[in-house]
Motif scaffolding. Structure first.
Motif, short mmCIF file in Angstrom:
data_model
loop_
_atom_site.label_atom_id
_atom_site.label_comp_id
_atom_site.label_asym_id
_atom_site.label_seq_id
_atom_site.Cartn_x
_atom_site.Cartn_y
_atom_site.Cartn_z
N MET A 206 0.83 -1.21 0.00
CA MET A 206 0.00 0.00 0.00
C MET A 206 0.86 1.26 0.00
O MET A 206 0.52 2.25 -0.65
N VAL A 207 1.97 1.22 0.73
CA VAL A 207 2.88 2.37 0.72
C VAL A 207 3.41 2.60 -0.69
O VAL A 207 3.43 3.74 -1.19
N VAL A 208 3.83 1.52 -1.35
CA VAL A 208 4.34 1.64 -2.72
C VAL A 208 3.25 2.17 -3.65
O VAL A 208 3.51 3.05 -4.48
N ALA A 209 2.03 1.67 -3.49
CA ALA A 209 0.92 2.13 -4.33
C ALA A 209 0.65 3.61 -4.12
O ALA A 209 0.34 4.34 -5.07
N GLN A 210 0.78 4.07 -2.88
CA GLN A 210 0.58 5.49 -2.60
C GLN A 210 1.64 6.34 -3.30
O GLN A 210 1.35 7.42 -3.81
N ALA A 211 2.86 5.82 -3.34
CA ALA A 211 3.94 6.57 -4.00
C ALA A 211 3.74 6.65 -5.50
O ALA A 211 4.23 7.57 -6.16
N GLN A 212 3.00 5.69 -6.06
CA GLN A 212 2.79 5.65 -7.50
C GLN A 212 1.56 6.42 -7.96
O GLN A 212 1.26 6.47 -9.15
#
Length: 299
Positions: A206-212
Protein backbone atom coordinates in the motif's frame (compact mmCIF):
# COMPACT_ATOMS: atom_id res chain seq x y z
CA UNK A 1 -40.14 19.09 20.47
CA UNK A 2 -41.95 16.31 22.33
CA UNK A 3 -44.59 16.14 19.60
CA UNK A 4 -41.88 15.93 16.96
CA UNK A 5 -40.15 13.13 18.87
CA UNK A 6 -43.44 11.30 19.29
CA UNK A 7 -44.13 11.71 15.60
CA UNK A 8 -40.69 10.35 14.73
CA UNK A 9 -41.23 7.37 17.01
CA UNK A 10 -44.57 6.63 15.41
CA UNK A 11 -43.04 6.85 11.94
CA UNK A 12 -40.18 4.54 12.91
CA UNK A 13 -42.62 2.08 14.44
CA UNK A 14 -44.63 2.08 11.22
CA UNK A 15 -41.57 1.51 9.03
CA UNK A 16 -40.28 -1.26 11.30
CA UNK A 17 -43.60 -3.04 10.91
CA UNK A 18 -43.28 -2.59 7.15
CA UNK A 19 -39.91 -4.38 7.26
CA UNK A 20 -41.70 -7.62 8.09
CA UNK A 21 -43.71 -7.56 4.88
CA UNK A 22 -41.58 -8.30 1.78
CA UNK A 23 -43.95 -6.16 -0.30
CA UNK A 24 -43.27 -3.01 1.74
CA UNK A 25 -39.72 -3.83 2.90
CA UNK A 26 -37.71 -1.96 0.27
CA UNK A 27 -39.25 1.43 1.04
CA UNK A 28 -39.03 0.75 4.79
CA UNK A 29 -35.30 -0.01 4.45
CA UNK A 30 -34.75 3.27 2.63
CA UNK A 31 -36.77 5.38 5.07
CA UNK A 32 -35.27 3.80 8.20
CA UNK A 33 -31.72 4.20 6.89
CA UNK A 34 -32.47 7.93 6.47
CA UNK A 35 -33.65 8.18 10.08
CA UNK A 36 -30.60 6.59 11.69
CA UNK A 37 -28.98 9.88 12.69
CA UNK A 38 -32.13 11.51 14.03
CA UNK A 39 -33.50 8.61 16.06
CA UNK A 40 -30.80 7.51 18.55
CA UNK A 41 -32.85 4.61 19.89
CA UNK A 42 -33.42 3.02 16.50
CA UNK A 43 -30.95 0.21 17.24
CA UNK A 44 -32.70 -1.22 20.33
CA UNK A 45 -36.04 -0.63 18.65
CA UNK A 46 -34.96 -2.74 15.70
CA UNK A 47 -33.39 -5.41 17.87
CA UNK A 48 -36.42 -5.87 20.09
CA UNK A 49 -39.06 -5.65 17.33
CA UNK A 50 -40.36 -9.05 16.31
CA UNK A 51 -38.96 -10.11 12.93
CA UNK A 52 -36.99 -6.91 12.19
CA UNK A 53 -33.46 -8.35 12.41
CA UNK A 54 -34.62 -11.51 10.63
CA UNK A 55 -35.91 -9.32 7.79
CA UNK A 56 -32.51 -7.59 7.50
CA UNK A 57 -30.74 -10.95 7.41
CA UNK A 58 -33.15 -12.17 4.73
CA UNK A 59 -32.11 -9.19 2.60
CA UNK A 60 -28.46 -10.13 3.03
CA UNK A 61 -28.87 -13.83 2.32
CA UNK A 62 -31.07 -13.11 -0.71
CA UNK A 63 -28.17 -11.68 -2.71
CA UNK A 64 -25.63 -14.42 -1.99
CA UNK A 65 -26.49 -16.09 -5.33
CA UNK A 66 -25.55 -12.82 -7.11
CA UNK A 67 -22.00 -12.88 -5.75
CA UNK A 68 -20.65 -15.75 -7.84
CA UNK A 69 -20.66 -15.48 -10.73
CA UNK A 70 -20.78 -11.73 -10.12
CA UNK A 71 -24.18 -10.44 -11.26
CA UNK A 72 -25.01 -7.86 -8.61
CA UNK A 73 -26.95 -4.88 -9.99
CA UNK A 74 -26.77 -1.34 -8.64
CA UNK A 75 -30.38 -1.60 -7.47
CA UNK A 76 -29.79 -4.83 -5.55
CA UNK A 77 -26.59 -3.41 -4.06
CA UNK A 78 -28.35 -0.23 -2.89
CA UNK A 79 -31.16 -2.22 -1.31
CA UNK A 80 -28.93 -4.55 0.68
CA UNK A 81 -26.68 -1.64 1.66
CA UNK A 82 -29.70 0.01 3.28
CA UNK A 83 -30.13 -3.17 5.32
CA UNK A 84 -26.42 -3.10 6.20
CA UNK A 85 -26.71 0.53 7.28
CA UNK A 86 -29.35 -0.51 9.80
CA UNK A 87 -27.11 -3.32 11.05
CA UNK A 88 -24.31 -0.77 11.45
CA UNK A 89 -26.67 1.21 13.64
CA UNK A 90 -27.22 -1.90 15.79
CA UNK A 91 -23.47 -2.61 15.92
CA UNK A 92 -22.78 0.96 17.09
CA UNK A 93 -25.25 1.09 19.96
CA UNK A 94 -24.09 0.30 23.49
CA UNK A 95 -27.27 -1.61 24.30
CA UNK A 96 -27.20 -3.86 21.24
CA UNK A 97 -23.49 -4.29 20.38
CA UNK A 98 -22.92 -7.33 22.62
CA UNK A 99 -26.19 -8.93 21.50
CA UNK A 100 -25.14 -8.35 17.89
CA UNK A 101 -21.90 -10.25 18.52
CA UNK A 102 -23.53 -13.03 20.51
CA UNK A 103 -25.80 -13.68 17.53
CA UNK A 104 -22.69 -13.89 15.27
CA UNK A 105 -24.33 -11.50 12.82
CA UNK A 106 -21.00 -10.18 11.40
CA UNK A 107 -20.48 -13.61 9.82
CA UNK A 108 -23.38 -12.92 7.46
CA UNK A 109 -21.32 -10.05 5.98
CA UNK A 110 -18.16 -12.01 5.28
CA UNK A 111 -19.27 -13.37 1.88
CA UNK A 112 -19.44 -9.74 0.72
CA UNK A 113 -15.82 -9.20 1.79
CA UNK A 114 -14.71 -12.30 -0.10
CA UNK A 115 -15.78 -10.88 -3.47
CA UNK A 116 -13.13 -9.80 -5.96
CA UNK A 117 -15.19 -7.78 -8.45
CA UNK A 118 -14.17 -4.12 -8.64
CA UNK A 119 -17.45 -2.90 -10.13
CA UNK A 120 -19.27 -0.15 -8.26
CA UNK A 121 -22.12 -2.32 -6.88
CA UNK A 122 -19.60 -4.75 -5.35
CA UNK A 123 -17.35 -1.99 -4.07
CA UNK A 124 -20.30 -0.25 -2.42
CA UNK A 125 -21.29 -3.56 -0.85
CA UNK A 126 -17.76 -4.13 0.48
CA UNK A 127 -17.51 -0.60 1.84
CA UNK A 128 -20.87 -0.74 3.63
CA UNK A 129 -20.04 -4.17 5.09
CA UNK A 130 -16.72 -2.83 6.37
CA UNK A 131 -18.65 0.05 7.91
CA UNK A 132 -20.50 -2.42 10.12
CA UNK A 133 -17.23 -3.99 11.32
CA UNK A 134 -15.71 -0.53 11.70
CA UNK A 135 -18.61 0.45 13.97
CA UNK A 136 -17.84 -2.55 16.18
CA UNK A 137 -14.14 -1.72 16.61
CA UNK A 138 -14.59 2.02 17.13
CA UNK A 139 -15.30 1.36 20.79
CA UNK A 140 -12.30 -0.13 22.57
CA UNK A 141 -13.69 -3.50 23.64
CA UNK A 142 -11.57 -6.62 23.94
CA UNK A 143 -14.68 -8.79 23.59
CA UNK A 144 -15.15 -7.38 20.09
CA UNK A 145 -11.50 -8.04 19.23
CA UNK A 146 -11.69 -11.59 20.58
CA UNK A 147 -14.78 -12.27 18.50
CA UNK A 148 -13.27 -10.87 15.30
CA UNK A 149 -10.01 -12.77 15.79
CA UNK A 150 -12.00 -15.99 16.11
CA UNK A 151 -13.20 -15.35 12.55
CA UNK A 152 -11.40 -14.64 9.28
CA UNK A 153 -11.59 -10.85 9.54
CA UNK A 154 -7.83 -10.23 9.18
CA UNK A 155 -7.42 -11.94 5.78
CA UNK A 156 -10.69 -10.38 4.60
CA UNK A 157 -9.48 -6.91 5.53
CA UNK A 158 -6.09 -7.58 3.90
CA UNK A 159 -7.87 -8.58 0.69
CA UNK A 160 -9.81 -5.30 0.64
CA UNK A 161 -6.61 -3.38 1.41
CA UNK A 162 -5.21 -4.89 -1.79
CA UNK A 163 -8.14 -4.61 -4.22
CA UNK A 164 -10.49 -1.95 -2.86
CA UNK A 165 -10.90 1.70 -3.68
CA UNK A 166 -9.15 4.29 -1.53
CA UNK A 167 -12.18 4.58 0.76
CA UNK A 168 -12.64 0.85 1.37
CA UNK A 169 -8.86 0.43 1.78
CA UNK A 170 -9.00 3.16 4.43
CA UNK A 171 -11.82 1.52 6.39
CA UNK A 172 -10.20 -1.93 6.18
CA UNK A 173 -6.86 -0.51 7.37
CA UNK A 174 -8.65 1.30 10.21
CA UNK A 175 -10.14 -2.04 11.32
CA UNK A 176 -6.70 -3.71 11.30
CA UNK A 177 -5.32 -0.71 13.21
CA UNK A 178 -7.98 -0.99 15.91
CA UNK A 179 -7.33 -4.73 16.24
CA UNK A 180 -3.59 -4.06 16.58
CA UNK A 181 -4.15 -1.37 19.22
CA UNK A 182 -5.69 -3.98 21.50
CA UNK A 183 -3.02 -6.09 23.21
CA UNK A 184 -4.89 -9.26 22.29
CA UNK A 185 -4.86 -8.23 18.63
CA UNK A 186 -1.18 -7.25 18.61
CA UNK A 187 -0.19 -10.53 20.26
CA UNK A 188 -2.33 -12.49 17.81
CA UNK A 189 -0.81 -10.91 14.70
CA UNK A 190 2.73 -11.14 16.04
CA UNK A 191 2.32 -14.71 17.33
CA UNK A 192 3.56 -16.24 14.07
CA UNK A 193 5.86 -15.03 11.32
CA UNK A 194 3.20 -15.95 8.78
CA UNK A 195 0.62 -13.58 10.28
CA UNK A 196 3.09 -10.76 10.78
CA UNK A 197 4.49 -10.94 7.26
CA UNK A 198 0.98 -11.23 5.74
CA UNK A 199 0.04 -7.93 7.38
CA UNK A 200 3.45 -6.36 6.73
CA UNK A 201 3.44 -7.29 3.04
CA UNK A 202 0.04 -5.70 2.43
CA UNK A 203 0.98 -2.54 4.34
CA UNK A 204 4.21 -2.34 2.33
CA UNK A 205 2.39 -2.77 -0.98
CA UNK A 206 0.00 0.00 0.00
CA UNK A 207 2.88 2.37 0.72
CA UNK A 208 4.34 1.64 -2.72
CA UNK A 209 0.92 2.13 -4.33
CA UNK A 210 0.58 5.49 -2.60
CA UNK A 211 3.94 6.57 -4.00
CA UNK A 212 2.79 5.65 -7.50
CA UNK A 213 -0.37 7.74 -7.37
CA UNK A 214 -0.62 10.47 -9.98
CA UNK A 215 -2.02 12.84 -7.38
CA UNK A 216 -0.76 13.33 -3.87
CA UNK A 217 -0.94 10.24 -1.62
CA UNK A 218 -4.02 9.91 0.57
CA UNK A 219 -3.07 11.43 3.92
CA UNK A 220 -5.91 9.62 5.68
CA UNK A 221 -4.92 6.20 4.37
CA UNK A 222 -1.23 6.84 4.99
CA UNK A 223 -2.06 7.87 8.55
CA UNK A 224 -3.69 4.50 9.26
CA UNK A 225 -0.84 2.61 7.58
CA UNK A 226 1.78 4.41 9.69
CA UNK A 227 -0.22 3.87 12.87
CA UNK A 228 -0.36 0.12 12.11
CA UNK A 229 3.41 0.02 11.64
CA UNK A 230 4.00 2.02 14.82
CA UNK A 231 1.85 -0.35 16.83
CA UNK A 232 3.64 -3.37 15.34
CA UNK A 233 6.91 -1.82 16.50
CA UNK A 234 5.69 -2.16 20.11
CA UNK A 235 6.24 -5.91 19.81
CA UNK A 236 9.94 -6.84 20.20
CA UNK A 237 9.96 -9.56 17.51
CA UNK A 238 8.00 -7.42 15.08
CA UNK A 239 10.27 -4.44 15.76
CA UNK A 240 13.30 -6.55 14.88
CA UNK A 241 11.65 -7.72 11.66
CA UNK A 242 10.63 -4.18 10.71
CA UNK A 243 14.28 -3.14 10.65
CA UNK A 244 14.63 -5.11 7.43
CA UNK A 245 11.11 -4.96 5.93
CA UNK A 246 9.89 -1.42 6.67
CA UNK A 247 9.39 0.30 3.27
CA UNK A 248 12.27 2.61 2.43
CA UNK A 249 9.72 5.12 1.16
CA UNK A 250 8.80 5.92 4.77
CA UNK A 251 12.34 7.26 5.18
CA UNK A 252 12.10 9.30 1.97
CA UNK A 253 11.42 12.91 2.94
CA UNK A 254 10.15 13.67 -0.55
CA UNK A 255 7.45 11.01 -0.19
CA UNK A 256 6.56 11.95 3.40
CA UNK A 257 6.34 15.65 2.53
CA UNK A 258 2.60 15.11 2.09
CA UNK A 259 2.41 14.88 5.89
CA UNK A 260 3.89 18.31 6.51
CA UNK A 261 0.59 19.67 7.85
CA UNK A 262 -0.26 16.59 9.89
CA UNK A 263 1.76 16.83 13.09
CA UNK A 264 0.22 13.73 14.64
CA UNK A 265 1.13 11.42 11.76
CA UNK A 266 4.60 12.95 11.41
CA UNK A 267 5.14 12.29 15.10
CA UNK A 268 3.94 8.69 14.70
CA UNK A 269 6.25 8.17 11.73
CA UNK A 270 9.23 9.69 13.53
CA UNK A 271 8.54 7.49 16.55
CA UNK A 272 8.27 4.43 14.30
CA UNK A 273 11.59 5.21 12.63
CA UNK A 274 13.20 5.79 16.02
CA UNK A 275 11.80 2.52 17.37
CA UNK A 276 13.23 0.45 14.53
CA UNK A 277 16.63 2.14 14.61
CA UNK A 278 16.44 4.83 11.91
CA UNK A 279 17.07 7.78 14.19
CA UNK A 280 18.63 9.93 11.44
CA UNK A 281 15.52 9.54 9.29
CA UNK A 282 13.34 10.29 12.31
CA UNK A 283 15.26 13.49 13.00
CA UNK A 284 14.89 14.57 9.37
CA UNK A 285 11.11 14.67 9.84
CA UNK A 286 11.49 17.38 12.43
CA UNK A 287 8.55 16.00 14.40
CA UNK A 288 8.24 17.08 18.06
CA UNK A 289 7.75 14.89 21.13
CA UNK A 290 9.61 11.85 19.82
CA UNK A 291 11.44 9.89 22.50
CA UNK A 292 14.30 7.47 22.26
CA UNK A 293 13.06 3.96 23.13
CA UNK A 294 14.06 3.03 26.66
CA UNK A 295 15.27 -0.44 27.69
CA UNK A 296 11.77 -1.03 29.09
CA UNK A 297 10.19 -0.24 25.72
CA UNK A 298 12.66 -2.51 24.00
CA UNK A 299 12.12 -5.40 26.38
Amino acid sequence: MAASTLGDAQQVESFVHQLINPATRENALLELSKKRENFPELAPYLWHSFGAIAALLQEIVAIYPLLSPPSLTAHASNRVCNALALLQCVASHNETRALFLQAHIPLFLYPFLQTMSKTRPFEYLRLTSLGVIGALVKVDDTDVINFLLSTEIIPLCLRTMEIGTELSKTVATFIVQKILLDDVGLNYICATAERFFAVGAVLGNMVVAQAQMVDQPSQRLLKHIIRCYLRLSDNPRAREALRSCLPELLRNTQFTACLKNDDTTRRWLAQLLMNVGFSDSAAALGAPDVVQPSPVMGA
